[in-house]
Design a protein around this motif. Structure first.
Motif, mmCIF file in Angstrom:
data_model
loop_
_atom_site.group_PDB
_atom_site.id
_atom_site.type_symbol
_atom_site.label_atom_id
_atom_site.label_comp_id
_atom_site.label_asym_id
_atom_site.label_seq_id
_atom_site.Cartn_x
_atom_site.Cartn_y
_atom_site.Cartn_z
ATOM 1 N N LEU A 259 30.325 53.041 41.137
ATOM 2 C CA LEU A 259 31.073 53.799 40.129
ATOM 3 C C LEU A 259 32.173 52.965 39.476
ATOM 4 C CD1 LEU A 259 31.700 56.421 38.625
ATOM 5 C CD2 LEU A 259 33.111 57.108 40.594
ATOM 6 N N GLN A 260 32.916 52.224 40.262
ATOM 7 C CA GLN A 260 34.020 51.432 39.701
ATOM 8 C C GLN A 260 33.506 50.384 38.710
ATOM 9 O OE1 GLN A 260 36.547 49.524 42.591
ATOM 10 N NE2 GLN A 260 37.861 48.633 41.034
ATOM 11 N N ILE A 261 32.435 49.705 39.048
ATOM 12 C CA ILE A 261 31.870 48.690 38.154
ATOM 13 C C ILE A 261 31.303 49.357 36.907
ATOM 14 C CG2 ILE A 261 30.076 46.929 37.896
ATOM 15 C CD1 ILE A 261 32.074 45.830 39.765
ATOM 16 N N ARG A 262 30.547 50.445 37.084
ATOM 17 C CA ARG A 262 29.969 51.160 35.926
ATOM 18 C C ARG A 262 31.067 51.625 34.973
ATOM 19 N NH1 ARG A 262 27.565 54.791 39.503
ATOM 20 N NH2 ARG A 262 28.358 56.450 38.177
ATOM 21 N N THR A 263 32.128 52.170 35.528
ATOM 22 C CA THR A 263 33.235 52.657 34.699
ATOM 23 C C THR A 263 33.895 51.501 33.949
ATOM 24 O OG1 THR A 263 33.597 54.478 36.246
ATOM 25 C CG2 THR A 263 35.426 53.920 34.758
ATOM 26 N N ALA A 264 34.137 50.409 34.650
ATOM 27 C CA ALA A 264 34.748 49.235 34.012
ATOM 28 C C ALA A 264 33.827 48.643 32.951
ATOM 29 C CB ALA A 264 35.090 48.183 35.067
ATOM 30 N N VAL B 233 35.559 43.365 32.845
ATOM 31 C CA VAL B 233 35.073 43.997 34.081
ATOM 32 C C VAL B 233 35.667 43.289 35.294
ATOM 33 C CG1 VAL B 233 33.024 44.434 35.510
ATOM 34 C CG2 VAL B 233 32.948 44.891 33.051
ATOM 35 N N SER B 234 35.669 41.975 35.266
ATOM 36 C CA SER B 234 36.209 41.207 36.395
ATOM 37 C C SER B 234 37.671 41.524 36.641
ATOM 38 C CB SER B 234 36.036 39.705 36.139
ATOM 39 O OG SER B 234 34.672 39.385 36.072
ATOM 40 N N ALA C 121 38.917 43.390 40.030
ATOM 41 C CA ALA C 121 39.311 42.269 40.895
ATOM 42 C C ALA C 121 39.855 42.729 42.244
ATOM 43 C CB ALA C 121 40.326 41.389 40.192
ATOM 44 N N LYS C 122 40.641 43.762 42.250
ATOM 45 C CA LYS C 122 41.273 44.219 43.492
ATOM 46 C C LYS C 122 40.234 44.503 44.577
ATOM 47 C CE LYS C 122 44.075 48.024 45.261
ATOM 48 N NZ LYS C 122 43.206 49.123 45.637
#
Length: 164
Positions: free
Chosen positions: A12-17, A67-68, A72-73
């Motif tokens: 989810l975090q990657i898709r959102t970003a 995205v990176s 990153a966190k």
């Protein structure tokens, strides 16, 4: 493709970003998404850029960078940062290179769109194209370009019933 084939792109975090990065880049450097599929460790897409604009790699670079930074966190692997990654200021989310192909004609376009939409089945992630949620296939079904059962079901045998 992700660095070291990490299975993270559908998180989810990657898709959102990724969605936000695309929106941000498109506001300043427009492009139309013709087809897209997001898989756990790679993605495929076809974009149409404005006339006389061929700056595809710049857009990808900006998207990957955004995205990176956004992720990153939780996704930066300090133990994977080597001298080369440090020198080129690369993250541990994305691999350095990507494959680019310029569409030659309508037949080439159609073939690549089909390839993109079939990719989750090809990789064994699902049995039917319709079952994979991270794809423009659903948009194209809604537009009447594909039917929901396009490409069939990988689990069903092809041909008639020869058992009787």
């Amino acid at each position: 493709m992700t660095y070291r084939r990490q299975q993270i792109l559908c998180d989810l975090q990657i898709r959102t970003a990724l969605r936000q990065a695309i929106k941000t880049v498109r506001e300043k450097y427009p492009f139309k998404i013709e087809a897209w599929v997001l898989l756990p460790d790679h993605l495929h897409c076809i974009w149409t850029l404005p006339p006389d604009d061929v700056n595809y790699s710049f857009r990808w670079g900006m998207i990957k960078r955004l995205v990176s930074r956004a992720c990153a966190k939780d996704y930066k692997r300090h133990d994977w940062i080597n001298a080369s990654k440090r020198k080129y200021r690369e993250s541990t989310i994305w691999q350095r290179r990507y494959w680019e192909h310029q569409i030659r004609n309508e037949q080439d376009f159609a073939r690549h769109v089909d390839y993109i939409h079939y990719n989750p089945v090809k990789h064994g992630i699902c049995n039917r194209v319709m079952d994979w949620p991270y794809s423009t296939f659903h948009r194209e079904v809604a537009r009447g370009i594909y039917t929901e059962d396009w490409a069939g079901d990988k689990t069903k045998p092809v041909g008639g019933d020869f058992g009787e």
